[in-house]
Design a protein around this motif. Structure first.
Motif, mmCIF file in Angstrom:
data_model
loop_
_atom_site.group_PDB
_atom_site.id
_atom_site.type_symbol
_atom_site.label_atom_id
_atom_site.label_comp_id
_atom_site.label_asym_id
_atom_site.label_seq_id
_atom_site.Cartn_x
_atom_site.Cartn_y
_atom_site.Cartn_z
ATOM 1 N N UNK A 18 0.822 -1.194 0.000
ATOM 2 C CA UNK A 18 0.000 0.000 0.000
ATOM 3 C C UNK A 18 0.860 1.249 0.000
ATOM 4 N N UNK A 19 1.898 1.233 0.809
ATOM 5 C CA UNK A 19 2.750 2.408 0.898
ATOM 6 C C UNK A 19 3.622 2.592 -0.340
ATOM 7 N N UNK A 20 3.928 1.499 -1.040
ATOM 8 C CA UNK A 20 4.760 1.646 -2.226
ATOM 9 C C UNK A 20 4.043 2.391 -3.337
ATOM 10 N N UNK A 22 2.471 5.096 -2.705
ATOM 11 C CA UNK A 22 2.583 6.490 -2.334
ATOM 12 C C UNK A 22 3.895 7.049 -2.866
ATOM 13 N N UNK A 23 4.019 8.326 -2.854
ATOM 14 C CA UNK A 23 5.228 8.975 -3.366
ATOM 15 C C UNK A 23 6.353 8.854 -2.334
ATOM 16 N N UNK A 24 7.434 8.233 -2.713
ATOM 17 C CA UNK A 24 8.566 8.086 -1.808
ATOM 18 C C UNK A 24 9.334 9.394 -1.721
ATOM 19 N N UNK A 25 9.622 9.848 -0.495
ATOM 20 C CA UNK A 25 10.310 11.108 -0.275
ATOM 21 C C UNK A 25 11.788 10.901 0.004
ATOM 22 N N UNK A 26 12.133 9.804 0.665
ATOM 23 C CA UNK A 26 13.523 9.561 1.029
ATOM 24 C C UNK A 26 13.702 8.094 1.375
ATOM 25 N N UNK A 27 14.880 7.572 1.078
ATOM 26 C CA UNK A 27 15.206 6.198 1.443
ATOM 27 C C UNK A 27 16.554 6.182 2.134
ATOM 28 N N UNK A 78 7.520 7.709 3.453
ATOM 29 C CA UNK A 78 6.356 7.867 2.588
ATOM 30 C C UNK A 78 5.227 8.537 3.339
ATOM 31 N N UNK A 79 4.820 9.687 2.859
ATOM 32 C CA UNK A 79 3.688 10.408 3.460
ATOM 33 C C UNK A 79 3.864 10.602 4.963
ATOM 34 N N UNK A 118 9.362 -6.870 8.575
ATOM 35 C CA UNK A 118 8.954 -5.658 7.895
ATOM 36 C C UNK A 118 8.379 -4.714 8.939
ATOM 37 N N UNK A 119 8.611 -3.417 8.796
ATOM 38 C CA UNK A 119 8.214 -2.484 9.861
ATOM 39 C C UNK A 119 7.605 -1.212 9.291
ATOM 40 N N UNK A 120 6.901 -0.518 10.168
ATOM 41 C CA UNK A 120 6.380 0.800 9.867
ATOM 42 C C UNK A 120 6.647 1.693 11.079
#
Length: 238
Positions: A18-20, A22-27, A78-79, A118-120
């Motif tokens: 779901x998050x992928x 969204x627009x990624x801002x930084x990695x 993301x967001x 996997x984490x949030x």
């Protein structure tokens, strides 16, 4: 057990997918080093049984103590949230022993855990450059146990054996993280609690249906990685 693992992995992968979208801002990447406490009640009962079963007095010189652990992760912001993949390595062990002029006895349990997840991470508040965040991680615990038993009386060795076992269970780890940027890096402090769940005990190699029993309780012998996790971290945003 397998159904629970499948549900867990599906749930977390759905969050990630779901998050992928969204627009990624930084990695970036992050390395963590800290200490973990480990429940291991089932294996502690085994040590007690061994002490009672022997005809001579022994001591538990280590009983699954607090021990350092490592975690590496890759993340994307993301967001306002941070999602990513993590891999950690945990280890601990125990020893029941006795030694005098007439001989020596040792029973050692050495445990390792390989933990992909996997984490949030969600921001709670910010004070100046200090960020306070909540983190939830989940995944699978691949446990390996090796026990060594040795018994020598005078010059004769009666027991010198090594056995290896495996186990697979799942986990959730909620926690709180503090982050502070320093130049191009982000320094962090983390405190959380790992919750292991699943019914699978130790088995020998590929014989998953032949689980090892704890002679102290006649229940399945399994690890207990539940406990507090505290670490410091260094992240490098790309």
């Amino acid at each position: 057990m397998k159904i629970r693992l499948i549900y867990l992995l599906i749930s977390f992968n759905l969050v990630f997918l779901f998050h992928t979208h969204c627009k990624a801002q930084q990695s970036g990447f992050e390395l963590e080093y800290g200490i973990g406490s480990y429940n291991m009640n089932n294996l502690k009962e085994l040590n007690g049984y061994i002490q009672q079963d022997l005809a001579f007095r022994t001591e538990v010189t280590a009983n699954f103590p607090i021990y350092p652990y490592f975690r590496a992760s890759a993340f994307m912001n993301m967001n306002g949230n941070q999602v990513g993949l993590a891999f950690s390595f945990h280890s601990t062990g125990s020893r029941v022993s006795a030694s005098d002029y007439s001989g020596e006895y040792r029973f050692e349990n050495l445990l390792n855990a390989y933990v992909p997840g996997i984490f949030i991470t969600t921001p709670f508040t910010q004070k100046g450059k200090l960020h306070i965040e909540g983190r939830l991680e989940g995944g699978v615990i691949f446990s390996k146990m090796k026990n060594n038993e040795y018994f020598r009386l005078y010059d004769t060795v009666y027991i010198n054996s090594t056995n290896k076992f495996k186990s697979v269970n799942a986990y959730l780890e909620p926690g709180l993280r503090l982050r502070y940027p320093v130049y191009h890096f982000i320094c962090g402090f983390y405190a959380g609690y790992m919750i292991q769940f699943g019914k699978q005990g130790f088995y020998v190699d590929n014989r998953k249906n032949s689980q090892v029993l704890n002679p102290a309780t006649q229940s399945v012998l399994k690890p207990g990685w539940d406990g507090f996790r505290i670490n410091i971290s260094l992240a490098y945003p790309l």
